[in-house]
Design an enzyme around this catalytic site. Structure first.
Site, short mmCIF file in Angstrom:
data_model
loop_
_atom_site.label_atom_id
_atom_site.label_comp_id
_atom_site.label_asym_id
_atom_site.label_seq_id
_atom_site.Cartn_x
_atom_site.Cartn_y
_atom_site.Cartn_z
N GLU A 14 0.82 -1.21 0.00
CA GLU A 14 0.00 0.00 0.00
C GLU A 14 0.85 1.26 0.00
O GLU A 14 0.41 2.32 -0.44
CB GLU A 14 -0.93 0.02 1.23
CG GLU A 14 -2.31 -0.51 0.94
CD GLU A 14 -3.33 -0.25 2.03
OE1 GLU A 14 -2.99 0.29 3.10
OE2 GLU A 14 -4.50 -0.61 1.83
N HIS A 56 7.78 -26.87 -1.11
CA HIS A 56 7.13 -27.97 -1.81
C HIS A 56 6.01 -27.48 -2.72
O HIS A 56 5.17 -28.25 -3.17
CB HIS A 56 6.62 -29.00 -0.79
CG HIS A 56 7.75 -29.59 0.00
ND1 HIS A 56 8.30 -30.82 -0.26
CD2 HIS A 56 8.48 -29.07 1.02
CE1 HIS A 56 9.30 -31.05 0.57
NE2 HIS A 56 9.43 -29.98 1.37
N LYS A 77 -14.25 -0.10 -3.91
CA LYS A 77 -15.37 0.27 -3.04
C LYS A 77 -16.46 0.95 -3.85
O LYS A 77 -17.64 0.64 -3.71
CB LYS A 77 -14.90 1.24 -1.95
CG LYS A 77 -13.97 0.62 -0.94
CD LYS A 77 -13.64 1.62 0.16
CE LYS A 77 -12.44 1.15 0.95
NZ LYS A 77 -11.87 2.18 1.80
#
Ligand code: PA5
Length: 450
Positions: free
Chosen positions: A289, A310, A424
């Protein structure tokens, strides 16, 4: 060992020390921008001297509320998202027993989190669980208007009030929010909740050393005085008075920027203990951010080794060569476990008998770093003495400071997050929020609904 160190000796096959030290003047200038508060986002520098300026009275007040909630709760639910959740989660996981939540005899309440997603199953499962336990809520939102925690708090508040009554619920809810703005502040004042304030000049992802992180950490039973002491020492050791080559925050910022300039666009944070999984998540938010803007920034990723050797190990070893790794190397485990001898030795592992588990892990770490260098992956190592509150506080402050310095080197504002708003707007438009009608139509057309 009394310092966190940053070892960059394993990047020199990929960048020269000259290329790393070329950042010296710029980073020392960035230190001035921070100290003199003249850089981008300079109204968000409240975190910079937070450790040295946090009075003991503040910590006492946090501890007092923690003690009270601990006395009345088997579970404490922390409601928050992003910077209002990840720091506490990271610290509690890093410092605690790996099986803390299912230990039959517990000294501390279980700390659970909500409002960091909008998953129906998660929140229904949580409410069903809480039916059977005594619990309290800490609701954290700086803006006081973030959708995810607001929705979760709406559910939890009603659930708790139904369970213990409105008056008792208001004694079991603590809000951490802005001093005057936002819906949560209004609600807290109206309902008489106890509150802590997130200062205007501290952004969410730089707030772990405020009540945002400290209250949940104290509730989980960890020493917040030690945590702040460690951060205070880091504040000193990463400050402007420390020489560039002795300053771990400068060295880390310089090394990662030198690698970025060479096309290493992805930084993978590597740990060798699952206890650090959420520290990586916290770091990903802090760096992602802060730096990912204006079409720039290193992409922060994370893996848990040896588990992910793995899975992601293959890509790291032989995939696109756009990666460097930063290894969180913890010197001393807190517990002791040796590998037993097995007379049958069918697994042929008796050559390890009597060795500490941590020695095997250490050799996995060292062997992997060398393999990765051979595969074209530069490796930075951050050496942390142990996972104690002191060293965690130190480490978190170190990362915050290095992030700000590094962000300034990219010439971005490391303290805003304008890009977070886009999803948003679309979500509200699709949900039919008043005022978003036109946007809603446009999005539905794009989704093929018209
Ligand atoms: O770093 C940030 O500022 C964000 O990630 C916020 O912490 C996050 O969006 C939550 O915001 P708020 O505390 O206002 O609910």
């Amino acid at each position: 060992m009394d310092k966190l160190t940053v070892d960059i000796s394993n990047i020199y096959e990929f960048v020269s020390s000259k290329q790393v030290f070329a950042y010296k003047d710029e980073l020392m200038h960035n230190q001035e921008l921070l100290e003199e508060k003249t850089g981008k986002g300079n109204d968000f520098l409240g975190w910079l001297n937070l450790p040295s300026s946090t009075p003991n009275e503040e910590l006492n007040a946090i501890n007092a509320i923690a003690t009270d909630l601990r006395s009345k709760s088997e579970i404490v639910v922390v409601v928050g998202i992003g910077g209002s959740y990840l720091g506490a989660k990271a610290a509690i996981e890093a410092l605690g027993n790996s099986f803390a939540n299912i230990l039959p005899k517990r000294e501390n309440p279980i700390v659970l989190f909500a409002g960091h997603n909008i998953c129906e199953d998660y929140h229904k499962d949580l409410l069903d669980l809480l039916d059977g336990y005594s619990y309290s809520i800490i609701v954290i939102s700086k803006s006081g208007t973030t959708t995810e925690p607001a929705l979760a708090f709406r559910l939890l508040k009603q659930h708790l009030e139904k369970k213990v009554g409105k008056a008792e619920a208001s004694q079991r809810i603590v809000a951490i929010t802005d001093k005057s703005k936002g819906a949560l502040r209004k609600l807290a004042d109206q309902e008489g909740y106890r509150t802590f304030i997130i200062s205007d000049d501290i952004g969410g992802r730089y707030s772990v050393l405020t009540a945002v992180g400290l209250l949940p950490i104290a509730i989980a039973g960890f020493n917040i005085y030690d945590l702040i002491d460690g951060a205070k020492e880091a504040e000193k050791n990463t400050g402007i008075d420390i020489r560039f080559d002795e300053n771990p925050a400068c060295i880390y910022a310089a090394a990662r920027n030198a690698l970025y300039r060479k096309g290493k666009n992805v930084e993978i944070m590597v740990n060798y203990t699952p206890k650090l999984h959420y520290l990586t998540e916290w770091w990903k938010q802090l760096y992602g951010e802060s730096e990912g803007k204006e079409n720039k920034g290193i992409f922060p990723a994370g893996v848990d080794f040896t588990s992910d050797l793995h899975s992601m190990g293959q890509y790291i070893q032989e995939g696109e060569r756009i990666i460097f790794e930063t290894v969180l190397s913890v010197v001393s485990p807190l517990k002791t476990l040796t590998i037993p001898n097995d007379p049958a030795n069918l697994d042929q592992l008796n050559f390890l008998s009597g060795k500490r588990y941590s020695e095997v892990n250490r050799m996995a770490e060292q062997g992997t770093i060398l393999a990765h260098i051979d595969g074209g992956v530069p490796s930075i190592k951050i050496v942390i003495p142990e996972l104690s509150p002191y060293w965690l506080g130190y480490t978190m402050y170190f990362f915050e400071r290095a992030c700000a310095l590094s962000g300034y080197t990219l010439n971005v504002n490391p303290f805003d997050q304008p890009g977070v708003e886009e999803y948003k707007k679309n979500m509200f438009a699709l949900l039919g929020k008043p005022g978003f009608e036109e946007k809603g139509k446009e999005l539905r057309r794009r989704l093929g609904e018209f």
